[in-house]
Motif scaffolding. Sequence first.
Motif: not given
Length: 298
Positions: A58-59, A62-63
Amino acid sequence: METQLLEVFRTVARHGSITTAARALSFTQSAVSRQIAALEADIGARLFDRLPRGVALTEEGRELLPHAEAVLDRLAAARRDLDDLGGLGRGRLRVGAFPTAVAALVPRAMASFRSAYPEVSLSLVEGVTPRLLERLLAEEADVAVVSTSPTGELDRERFDLRHLLDERLLVAVARDHRLARRRSVRLADLAPEAFVVGSATAENSLLRASLPSGFSPRIDIVAAEWTGKLGCVAAGLGVALVPALAVRGTPPDIALLRLHPDDESVRQIFAATVRGRTPPPAVTHFLEHLRAEAARLG
């Protein structure tokens, strides 16, 4: 947050599959799923979208990924550095020693240590015993070779003292001295002699540390350095006491005599570290070399 959760997270992210990650980690698929769920609960966000074929970050995932990789890489580097330190593939060793111990004992131990562990940075700190102990406490030395003192006992409450050897004192006379052909002498034989000493007051000198209180030597010459002291002896200006550890530096125009067993003086030599501090691996290994060299010299 446990680092194992980060490792599981990174492995799932790299493979894009919980099943494949489980095989790579030698875990069960359910164990991997539970750990991902635990990490998501800790983070407070979903890290993977569950797809028909595998998973995708998910975002938030990835972070987190570069941070997780940085943490794990730094931990791996720390483990490698600690392994190198324990195996003496790196590090430093600062050895303190009183002057006569630098004549042979300490340099030979340092040489054999360097041969065994060439990646360790070596340095030597020379000084009298009280100053060396101060430098140990100030963390300016890692280990120090020290000797007993006539002015007081070594502090066994603040220092760990490992006995290395007992050092006898010899009498240095000129080669043409009336006693030069003798193998040993009595203090009574030295009564008419002038003594060359290294201290004007002689209160803390080797002479006062070694001769009984009833013996009062005549002191004509004071020479702080050993080269000057022995030079005066060689010229016939007096006799001097020489520690056995310093014999290596004795010039050929000097004769060395032993004191009779009833008169001889012995001082103890120790390797000192600060009590309560865990010695670095380099110190532990150096002590082995120091003991071996002390046994050869003793």
